[in-house]
Design a protein around this motif. Structure first.
Motif, PDB file in Angstrom:
ATOM      1  N   THR A  60      -2.380  -3.167  -8.480  1.00 22.32           N
ATOM      2  CA  THR A  60      -3.595  -2.664  -7.831  1.00 22.32           C
ATOM      3  C   THR A  60      -4.593  -3.777  -7.519  1.00 22.32           C
ATOM      4  O   THR A  60      -5.162  -3.808  -6.412  1.00 22.32           O
ATOM      5  CB  THR A  60      -4.259  -1.582  -8.702  1.00 22.32           C
ATOM      6  OG1 THR A  60      -3.359  -0.469  -8.823  1.00 22.32           O
ATOM      7  CG2 THR A  60      -5.544  -1.098  -8.071  1.00 22.32           C
ATOM      8  N   PRO A  61      -4.857  -4.724  -8.454  1.00 24.36           N
ATOM      9  CA  PRO A  61      -5.776  -5.825  -8.101  1.00 24.36           C
ATOM     10  C   PRO A  61      -5.319  -6.598  -6.872  1.00 24.36           C
ATOM     11  O   PRO A  61      -6.135  -6.946  -6.010  1.00 24.36           O
ATOM     12  CB  PRO A  61      -5.756  -6.705  -9.358  1.00 24.36           C
ATOM     13  CG  PRO A  61      -5.393  -5.780 -10.464  1.00 24.36           C
ATOM     14  CD  PRO A  61      -4.422  -4.821  -9.863  1.00 24.36           C
ATOM     15  N   GLY A  62      -4.000  -6.854  -6.763  1.00 24.53           N
ATOM     16  CA  GLY A  62      -3.494  -7.580  -5.605  1.00 24.53           C
ATOM     17  C   GLY A  62      -3.677  -6.808  -4.313  1.00 24.53           C
ATOM     18  O   GLY A  62      -3.998  -7.388  -3.271  1.00 24.53           O
ATOM     19  N   THR A  63      -3.484  -5.484  -4.358  1.00 26.68           N
ATOM     20  CA  THR A  63      -3.678  -4.657  -3.170  1.00 26.68           C
ATOM     21  C   THR A  63      -5.126  -4.696  -2.703  1.00 26.68           C
ATOM     22  O   THR A  63      -5.409  -4.827  -1.506  1.00 26.68           O
ATOM     23  CB  THR A  63      -3.269  -3.200  -3.466  1.00 26.68           C
ATOM     24  OG1 THR A  63      -1.935  -3.172  -3.976  1.00 26.68           O
ATOM     25  CG2 THR A  63      -3.338  -2.357  -2.207  1.00 26.68           C
ATOM     26  N   PHE A 114      -0.867 -11.319 -13.341  1.00 21.23           N
ATOM     27  CA  PHE A 114      -0.628  -9.877 -13.394  1.00 21.23           C
ATOM     28  C   PHE A 114       0.778  -9.541 -12.895  1.00 21.23           C
ATOM     29  O   PHE A 114       1.516  -8.765 -13.519  1.00 21.23           O
ATOM     30  CB  PHE A 114      -1.662  -9.121 -12.548  1.00 21.23           C
ATOM     31  CG  PHE A 114      -2.929  -8.804 -13.274  1.00 21.23           C
ATOM     32  CD1 PHE A 114      -2.963  -7.815 -14.243  1.00 21.23           C
ATOM     33  CD2 PHE A 114      -4.098  -9.490 -12.991  1.00 21.23           C
ATOM     34  CE1 PHE A 114      -4.128  -7.507 -14.920  1.00 21.23           C
ATOM     35  CE2 PHE A 114      -5.278  -9.198 -13.661  1.00 21.23           C
ATOM     36  CZ  PHE A 114      -5.300  -8.204 -14.625  1.00 21.23           C
ATOM     37  N   GLU A 115       1.142 -10.099 -11.757  1.00 15.70           N
ATOM     38  CA  GLU A 115       2.449  -9.787 -11.170  1.00 15.70           C
ATOM     39  C   GLU A 115       3.591 -10.293 -12.043  1.00 15.70           C
ATOM     40  O   GLU A 115       4.613  -9.615 -12.193  1.00 15.70           O
ATOM     41  CB  GLU A 115       2.542 -10.404  -9.771  1.00 15.70           C
ATOM     42  CG  GLU A 115       1.613  -9.761  -8.754  1.00 15.70           C
ATOM     43  CD  GLU A 115       1.590 -10.470  -7.424  1.00 15.70           C
ATOM     44  OE1 GLU A 115       1.066  -9.899  -6.453  1.00 15.70           O
ATOM     45  OE2 GLU A 115       2.098 -11.606  -7.337  1.00 15.70           O
ATOM     46  N   THR A 116       3.429 -11.470 -12.632  1.00 15.78           N
ATOM     47  CA  THR A 116       4.480 -12.030 -13.483  1.00 15.78           C
ATOM     48  C   THR A 116       4.652 -11.210 -14.752  1.00 15.78           C
ATOM     49  O   THR A 116       5.779 -11.006 -15.229  1.00 15.78           O
ATOM     50  CB  THR A 116       4.167 -13.493 -13.833  1.00 15.78           C
ATOM     51  OG1 THR A 116       3.921 -14.239 -12.633  1.00 15.78           O
ATOM     52  CG2 THR A 116       5.322 -14.137 -14.582  1.00 15.78           C
ATOM     53  N   LEU A 153       0.836  -1.203   0.000  1.00 23.75           N
ATOM     54  CA  LEU A 153       0.000   0.000   0.000  1.00 23.75           C
ATOM     55  C   LEU A 153       0.870   1.252   0.000  1.00 23.75           C
ATOM     56  O   LEU A 153       0.593   2.211  -0.741  1.00 23.75           O
ATOM     57  CB  LEU A 153      -0.911  -0.006   1.227  1.00 23.75           C
ATOM     58  CG  LEU A 153      -1.928   1.135   1.319  1.00 23.75           C
ATOM     59  CD1 LEU A 153      -2.906   1.075   0.150  1.00 23.75           C
ATOM     60  CD2 LEU A 153      -2.678   1.071   2.643  1.00 23.75           C
ATOM     61  N   LEU A 154       1.932   1.250   0.797  1.00 23.35           N
ATOM     62  CA  LEU A 154       2.849   2.393   0.831  1.00 23.35           C
ATOM     63  C   LEU A 154       3.503   2.607  -0.524  1.00 23.35           C
ATOM     64  O   LEU A 154       3.528   3.737  -1.046  1.00 23.35           O
ATOM     65  CB  LEU A 154       3.923   2.160   1.897  1.00 23.35           C
ATOM     66  CG  LEU A 154       5.074   3.180   1.943  1.00 23.35           C
ATOM     67  CD1 LEU A 154       4.551   4.558   2.311  1.00 23.35           C
ATOM     68  CD2 LEU A 154       6.151   2.719   2.932  1.00 23.35           C
ATOM     69  N   PHE A 174       3.463  -1.043 -12.994  1.00 25.26           N
ATOM     70  CA  PHE A 174       3.379  -1.479 -11.595  1.00 25.26           C
ATOM     71  C   PHE A 174       1.982  -1.225 -11.035  1.00 25.26           C
ATOM     72  O   PHE A 174       1.396  -2.098 -10.385  1.00 25.26           O
ATOM     73  CB  PHE A 174       4.428  -0.738 -10.770  1.00 25.26           C
ATOM     74  CG  PHE A 174       4.279  -0.928  -9.284  1.00 25.26           C
ATOM     75  CD1 PHE A 174       4.799  -2.046  -8.665  1.00 25.26           C
ATOM     76  CD2 PHE A 174       3.603   0.014  -8.514  1.00 25.26           C
ATOM     77  CE1 PHE A 174       4.650  -2.225  -7.292  1.00 25.26           C
ATOM     78  CE2 PHE A 174       3.455  -0.158  -7.150  1.00 25.26           C
ATOM     79  CZ  PHE A 174       3.983  -1.280  -6.534  1.00 25.26           C
ATOM     80  N   ILE A 175       1.440  -0.034 -11.273  1.00 28.60           N
ATOM     81  CA  ILE A 175       0.121   0.313 -10.747  1.00 28.60           C
ATOM     82  C   ILE A 175      -0.953  -0.596 -11.334  1.00 28.60           C
ATOM     83  O   ILE A 175      -1.805  -1.137 -10.614  1.00 28.60           O
ATOM     84  CB  ILE A 175      -0.200   1.794 -11.046  1.00 28.60           C
ATOM     85  CG1 ILE A 175       0.737   2.712 -10.255  1.00 28.60           C
ATOM     86  CG2 ILE A 175      -1.650   2.113 -10.705  1.00 28.60           C
ATOM     87  CD1 ILE A 175       0.653   4.164 -10.655  1.00 28.60           C
TER      88      ILE A 175
END
Length: 358
Positions: free
Chosen positions: A287-290, A322-324, A219-220, A282-283
């Motif tokens: 964002t879905p993971g956050t 998404f992250e990969t 989040l930060l 990155f955003i």
């Protein structure tokens, strides 16, 4: 994203309430997991190759600039994430998972050797991305002072601190989980799998790490990256308008000085565009993971119930995808925008390029 070791074979303790063997539930989800798994494996392989190339090129560039050091550190974290993603979902592929004679239960082993470690490294990359975006913002806001604020030693120290605060908390896992021989009733076999230890202190720190590394750090980082990206986009727009105005007002007597200023501004704009592109990816990808981490933190029973497990596995696979993708695409940003990066890469593979500017 989720620690699904609690759904291991026949577990029914504090860390798990699943009654049906985990492997049986996983096989029921094979159909919906096919496409996310293919995407993860393809982009994981791509990410391993591209991040190795990133590391080689950045080393060839020399580690005398703060941005280069930061991007090298980001490439290392992305490489580790891609390796972990490939190993994790290779263990989920039915052809490998159900291989006769395999001495270990691949899903449980992958959880302890890949999936549980990967979120910590993901947060490393997130904080490094935030640092890169923040540094570029300071270069725009206080260009004459930033070299004294963010020096090369400070950048290196920051990178080391980021790795320490994100990865060191992982050491609590061996106190709660271990790989050992266990009997799997659904397979009627004794194989190496994940064994849960009864350690209340380790469990407390594991939950604490889940909120600190899993949610707070992300989040930060997301907040810093979002604010810095918006600022840099506004800066790019203003810079583009300023160059257009200068181009119209330039006189013949000042063409040389204007060209020199324009060259420096173009270099700065390329760096800003590069950071904006990395931050935007990155955003979009994180964002879905956050959001999911926040939802899970307030409704933990969702992943504790057996009937929700297939949908949880699908959601986890989509977030992994998404992250990969994010971990594997930076090379193309560097190549398209960074002229020096492109030059060194082309030299690396035996090609030549006349443009030698940054």
């Amino acid at each position: 994203m989720f620690n699904l070791t609690n759904a291991s074979e026949g577990s029914n303790g504090r860390l798990g309430v699943t009654q049906t063997p985990f492997l049986v539930l996983w096989k029921q989800a094979d159909g919906v997991l096919f496409y996310p798994t293919v995407i993860i494996l393809v982009f994981a392989v791509l990410g391993v190759v591209t991040n190795i190339l990133n590391i080689i090129v950045f080393i060839k560039m020399g580690l005398q600039e703060t941005t280069t050091v930061s991007m090298l550190a980001l490439a290392v974290s992305d490489l580790i994430c891609c390796i972990m993603a490939f190993w994790t979902y290779l263990c989920y592929v039915p052809a490998f998972r159900d291989m006769p004679g395999l001495p270990f239960q691949s899903i449980e082993v992958s959880l302890e050797t890949g999936q549980n470690f990967r979120p910590y490294v993901i947060r490393t990359g997130a904080l490094i991305t935030a640092f890169i975006a923040l540094e570029r913002c300071l270069c725009v806001m206080i260009p004459l002072k930033v070299k004294n604020i963010i020096t090369l030693p400070i950048t290196r120290a920051t990178i080391v601190i980021v790795y320490i605060i994100t990865i060191v908390p992982y050491i609590v896992h061996p106190f709660l989980y271990k790989l050992d021989w266990k009997f799997f009733p659904s397979l009627n076999r004794t194989m190496v799998g994940s064994v849960i230890r009864d350690d209340p202190i380790a469990f407390f720190f594991l939950v604490f790490n889940a909120y600190l590394c899993g949610f707070s750090y992300l989040l930060l980082a997301s907040g810093v990256v979002l604010v810095c990206t918006l600022f840099l986009v506004i800066t790019l727009v203003r810079s583009s308008r300023w160059r257009e105005s200068m181009r119209k007002q330039a006189q013949v007597s000042t063409e040389k000085s204007v060209d020199l200023n324009a060259s420096r501004n173009r270099r700065e704009d390329r760096l800003i565009k590069m950071v904006v592109a990395i931050a935007t990816m990155f955003i979009i990808c994180n964002t879905p993971g956050t959001l999911v981490m926040f939802i899970v933190s307030v409704s933990e029973e969702y992943i504790e119930e057996e009937r929700f497990l297939p949908s949880t596995l699908l959601l986890q696979a989509c977030l992994f995808a998404f992250e990969t993708i994010n971990n594997s695409m930076n090379f193309f940003v560097y190549y398209m925008i960074g002229t020096r990066f492109r030059l060194l890469f082309r030299q690396l593979i035996g090609l030549k390029e006349d443009n030698t500017s940054f």
